[in-house]
Design an enzyme around this catalytic site. Structure first.
Site, PDB file in Angstrom:
ATOM      1  N   SER A  39      47.335  57.757   6.712  1.00 16.59           N
ATOM      2  CA  SER A  39      47.528  57.629   5.265  1.00 16.59           C
ATOM      3  C   SER A  39      48.097  56.260   4.872  1.00 16.59           C
ATOM      4  O   SER A  39      48.993  55.726   5.528  1.00 16.59           O
ATOM      5  CB  SER A  39      48.491  58.725   4.792  1.00 16.59           C
ATOM      6  OG  SER A  39      48.731  58.589   3.418  1.00 16.59           O
ATOM      7  N   LYS A  49      45.425  57.941   0.971  1.00 16.66           N
ATOM      8  CA  LYS A  49      46.715  57.492   0.470  1.00 16.66           C
ATOM      9  C   LYS A  49      47.388  58.704  -0.185  1.00 16.66           C
ATOM     10  O   LYS A  49      46.700  59.587  -0.703  1.00 16.66           O
ATOM     11  CB  LYS A  49      46.477  56.366  -0.570  1.00 16.66           C
ATOM     12  CG  LYS A  49      47.714  55.887  -1.277  1.00 16.66           C
ATOM     13  CD  LYS A  49      48.599  55.097  -0.363  1.00 16.66           C
ATOM     14  CE  LYS A  49      49.973  54.857  -0.978  1.00 16.66           C
ATOM     15  NZ  LYS A  49      50.997  54.522   0.010  1.00 16.66           N
ATOM     16  N   ASN A  68      56.880  48.012   5.023  1.00 21.40           N
ATOM     17  CA  ASN A  68      56.244  48.136   3.703  1.00 21.40           C
ATOM     18  C   ASN A  68      57.106  48.934   2.744  1.00 21.40           C
ATOM     19  O   ASN A  68      57.846  49.835   3.142  1.00 21.40           O
ATOM     20  CB  ASN A  68      54.834  48.745   3.836  1.00 21.40           C
ATOM     21  CG  ASN A  68      54.842  50.266   3.692  1.00 21.40           C
ATOM     22  OD1 ASN A  68      54.870  50.810   2.584  1.00 21.40           O
ATOM     23  ND2 ASN A  68      54.859  50.946   4.827  1.00 21.40           N
ATOM     24  N   CYS A  97      58.151  59.906   3.478  1.00 22.57           N
ATOM     25  CA  CYS A  97      58.030  58.524   2.976  1.00 22.57           C
ATOM     26  C   CYS A  97      59.416  57.901   2.811  1.00 22.57           C
ATOM     27  O   CYS A  97      60.250  58.442   2.080  1.00 22.57           O
ATOM     28  CB  CYS A  97      57.284  58.506   1.639  1.00 22.57           C
ATOM     29  SG  CYS A  97      57.148  56.828   0.998  1.00 22.57           S
ATOM     30  N   LYS A 142      53.675  66.207   7.772  1.00 22.56           N
ATOM     31  CA  LYS A 142      53.980  64.889   8.361  1.00 22.56           C
ATOM     32  C   LYS A 142      55.489  64.687   8.358  1.00 22.56           C
ATOM     33  O   LYS A 142      56.128  64.643   7.305  1.00 22.56           O
ATOM     34  CB  LYS A 142      53.280  63.780   7.584  1.00 22.56           C
ATOM     35  CG  LYS A 142      53.428  62.424   8.258  1.00 22.56           C
ATOM     36  CD  LYS A 142      52.440  61.448   7.718  1.00 22.56           C
ATOM     37  CE  LYS A 142      52.581  60.081   8.328  1.00 22.56           C
ATOM     38  NZ  LYS A 142      51.630  59.144   7.772  1.00 22.56           N
ATOM     39  N   ILE A 161      54.868  60.187  14.075  1.00 26.38           N
ATOM     40  CA  ILE A 161      55.903  60.072  13.057  1.00 26.38           C
ATOM     41  C   ILE A 161      55.394  59.211  11.892  1.00 26.38           C
ATOM     42  O   ILE A 161      54.366  58.528  12.024  1.00 26.38           O
ATOM     43  CB  ILE A 161      57.187  59.397  13.631  1.00 26.38           C
ATOM     44  CG1 ILE A 161      56.862  58.021  14.208  1.00 26.38           C
ATOM     45  CG2 ILE A 161      57.910  60.252  14.601  1.00 26.38           C
ATOM     46  CD1 ILE A 161      58.069  57.199  14.667  1.00 26.38           C
ATOM     47  N   ASN A 162      56.135  59.214  10.805  1.00 25.86           N
ATOM     48  CA  ASN A 162      55.904  58.257   9.724  1.00 25.86           C
ATOM     49  C   ASN A 162      56.710  56.989  10.059  1.00 25.86           C
ATOM     50  O   ASN A 162      57.289  56.884  11.138  1.00 25.86           O
ATOM     51  CB  ASN A 162      56.365  58.870   8.393  1.00 25.86           C
ATOM     52  CG  ASN A 162      55.668  58.251   7.183  1.00 25.86           C
ATOM     53  OD1 ASN A 162      55.473  57.035   7.143  1.00 25.86           O
ATOM     54  ND2 ASN A 162      55.317  59.055   6.213  1.00 25.86           N
ATOM     55  N   GLY A 195      52.036  56.136  15.370  1.00 30.80           N
ATOM     56  CA  GLY A 195      53.105  55.140  15.435  1.00 30.80           C
ATOM     57  C   GLY A 195      52.790  54.037  16.415  1.00 30.80           C
ATOM     58  O   GLY A 195      52.939  54.210  17.626  1.00 30.80           O
TER      59      GLY A 195
HETATM   60  C1  LIG Z   1      51.082  49.987   3.903  1.00 31.10           C
HETATM   61  C2  LIG Z   1      51.364  51.386   4.371  1.00 31.10           C
HETATM   62  C3  LIG Z   1      51.249  52.459   3.480  1.00 31.10           C
HETATM   63  C4  LIG Z   1      51.516  53.760   3.902  1.00 31.10           C
HETATM   64  N1  LIG Z   1      51.384  54.801   3.029  1.00 31.10           N
HETATM   65  C5  LIG Z   1      51.586  56.091   3.454  1.00 31.10           C
HETATM   66  C6  LIG Z   1      51.377  57.195   2.581  1.00 31.10           C
HETATM   67  O1  LIG Z   1      50.972  57.049   1.416  1.00 31.10           O
HETATM   68  N2  LIG Z   1      51.611  58.435   3.063  1.00 31.10           N
HETATM   69  C7  LIG Z   1      52.028  58.659   4.372  1.00 31.10           C
HETATM   70  O2  LIG Z   1      52.230  59.815   4.762  1.00 31.10           O
HETATM   71  N3  LIG Z   1      52.210  57.625   5.216  1.00 31.10           N
HETATM   72  C8  LIG Z   1      51.992  56.359   4.795  1.00 31.10           C
HETATM   73  N4  LIG Z   1      52.167  55.316   5.672  1.00 31.10           N
HETATM   74  C9  LIG Z   1      52.580  55.589   7.061  1.00 31.10           C
HETATM   75  C10 LIG Z   1      51.383  55.585   8.028  1.00 31.10           C
HETATM   76  O3  LIG Z   1      50.449  56.579   7.681  1.00 31.10           O
HETATM   77  C11 LIG Z   1      51.864  55.803   9.485  1.00 31.10           C
HETATM   78  O4  LIG Z   1      52.459  57.083   9.584  1.00 31.10           O
HETATM   79  C12 LIG Z   1      52.882  54.762   9.928  1.00 31.10           C
HETATM   80  O5  LIG Z   1      52.535  53.490   9.432  1.00 31.10           O
HETATM   81  C13 LIG Z   1      53.034  54.692  11.457  1.00 31.10           C
HETATM   82  O6  LIG Z   1      51.820  54.414  12.090  1.00 31.10           O
HETATM   83  P1  LIG Z   1      51.356  52.915  12.504  1.00 31.10           P
HETATM   84  O7  LIG Z   1      52.471  52.297  13.286  1.00 31.10           O
HETATM   85  O8  LIG Z   1      50.090  53.117  13.261  1.00 31.10           O
HETATM   86  O9  LIG Z   1      51.132  52.178  11.211  1.00 31.10           O
HETATM   87  C14 LIG Z   1      51.914  53.996   5.248  1.00 31.10           C
HETATM   88  C15 LIG Z   1      52.011  52.925   6.141  1.00 31.10           C
HETATM   89  C16 LIG Z   1      51.736  51.632   5.720  1.00 31.10           C
HETATM   90  C17 LIG Z   1      51.842  50.509   6.718  1.00 31.10           C
END
Ligand SMILES: Cc1cc2nc3c(=O)[nH]c(=O)nc-3n(C[C@H](O)[C@H](O)[C@H](O)COP(=O)(O)O)c2cc1C
Length: 294
Positions: free
Chosen positions: A15, A37, A61, A121, A156, A182-183, A233
């Site tokens: 997302s 999103k 972010n 979030c 999540k 994880i988020n 993650g």
């Molecule tokens: C720019 C950005 C926007 C994100 N927006 C959301 C969101 O709207 N909802 C959500 O559950 N996670 C959101 N995330 C979290 C990602 O889905 C993911 O869980 C997190 O970035 C960890 O994974 P990664 O290290 O592969 O990025 C966002 C991440 C980024 C970088």
């Protein structure tokens, strides 16, 4: 397979890092699924700019859940996703249980496979991580939504100042079909004058910097619950994805890597297939079983 639902492969775009799948439709078609999103009841403008800062090993972010709201999502975006070949998962956010329930009720369309409750979030003042840090709230919210939807229900989770094994159990007990772990992790980036660089002041750290901690969390959660864990993650390549599967994840989500190259998730699908063939997937199934027994 995730809770009885077949996915074409185990890689999902996470997302917030793949929009609504419209811009990169060709890539979206080839993945196991895409998570939209986050959608809220009312439209949200998000946080002030700047919203993304690059740091060592990733980004921080503070987008702040900018989105058009459920009504516009349904009328303007969903129809354009009609013939998507991969699974569509809608990430939903809110500050109160009632908001999540209302959104869930409005998303009964056939083309949606699953709802992902965003209880994690880190860059909004209300809701977000505050919900996911409290096992009681996780329980109440999950069971309230469970009663109103027949979709696959994914929760999540956050790992910010809470043990995700405890909140994962709360989600499982209240009817969740799977958890995403994880988020992003809390982060603060300062400029050369020692002032917060991001418009939202603090934000969420993602990318390779969080991978070891995310793996730790997946290992821990997979040992605590019977429902499938979706690992997320810092996954940048097929080897990273493979490690998450070995740690006990059933599927993986790829986030930040998509921001570097939009077809990165598809590359990960192909790399993972080669690695699994080489290591003989039977072997890693054994590893997974052994870990779940802990
Ligand atoms: C720019 C950005 C926007 C994100 N927006 C959301 C969101 O709207 N909802 C959500 O559950 N996670 C959101 N995330 C979290 C990602 O889905 C993911 O869980 C997190 O970035 C960890 O994974 P990664 O290290 O592969 O990025 C966002 C991440 C980024 C970088």
């Amino acid at each position: 397979m995730l809770a009885g639902v077949k996915f074409r492969n185990p890689v999902i775009a996470a997302s917030g890092t793949f929009g609504f799948g419209l811009e990169y439709r060709q890539i979206a078609q080839k993945l196991g699924g895409i998570v939209t999103k986050a959608i809220t009841l009312e439209p949200r403008a998000g946080n002030p700019m700047p919203r993304i800062a690059e740091v060592c090993g990733g980004i921080v972010n503070s987008v702040g859940l900018e989105n058009p709201g459920i009504q516009r999502f349904k009328t303007e975006i969903l129809p354009r996703l009609r013939n998507l070949k991969s699974r569509l998962i809608v990430n939903i956010a809110g500050s109160k249980t009632d908001e999540f329930v209302q959104i869930a009720e409005m998303l009964e369309e056939d083309q949606i496979t699953a709802l992902e409750l965003n209880l994690s979030c880190p860059n909004v003042r209300e809701g977000g991580v505050l919900l996911g840090q409290n096992p009681k709230l996780v329980k109440n919210l999950t069971s309230a939504v469970r009663k109103r939807t027949r979709k696959l229900l994914i929760v999540k989770l956050t790992a910010n100042f809470v043990d995700p094994a405890v909140t994962a159990r709360a989600a499982e007990d209240s009817g969740a079909d799977a958890v995403t772990v994880i988020n992003t992790l809390f982060g603060l980036v300062l400029d050369e004058n020692g002032q917060p660089l991001l418009g939202g002041r603090t934000g969420g750290l993602s990318g390779p910097a969080i991978k070891p901690f995310a793996l730790f969390c997946v290992d821990r959660v997979a040992a605590a619950v019977k429902i499938p864990v979706i690992g997320c993650g810092g996954i940048m390549n097929g080897q990273d994805a493979y490690e998450f599967l070995c740690a006990g994840a059933k599927m993986v989500q790829v986030g930040t890597a998509n921001l570097i190259t939009p077809d990165r998730s598809w590359k990960i699908v192909r790399e993972l297939a080669v690695i699994c063939r080489l290591k003989k997937s039977v072997q890693f199934k054994k590893v997974r079983k052994a870990r779940c027994k802990k």
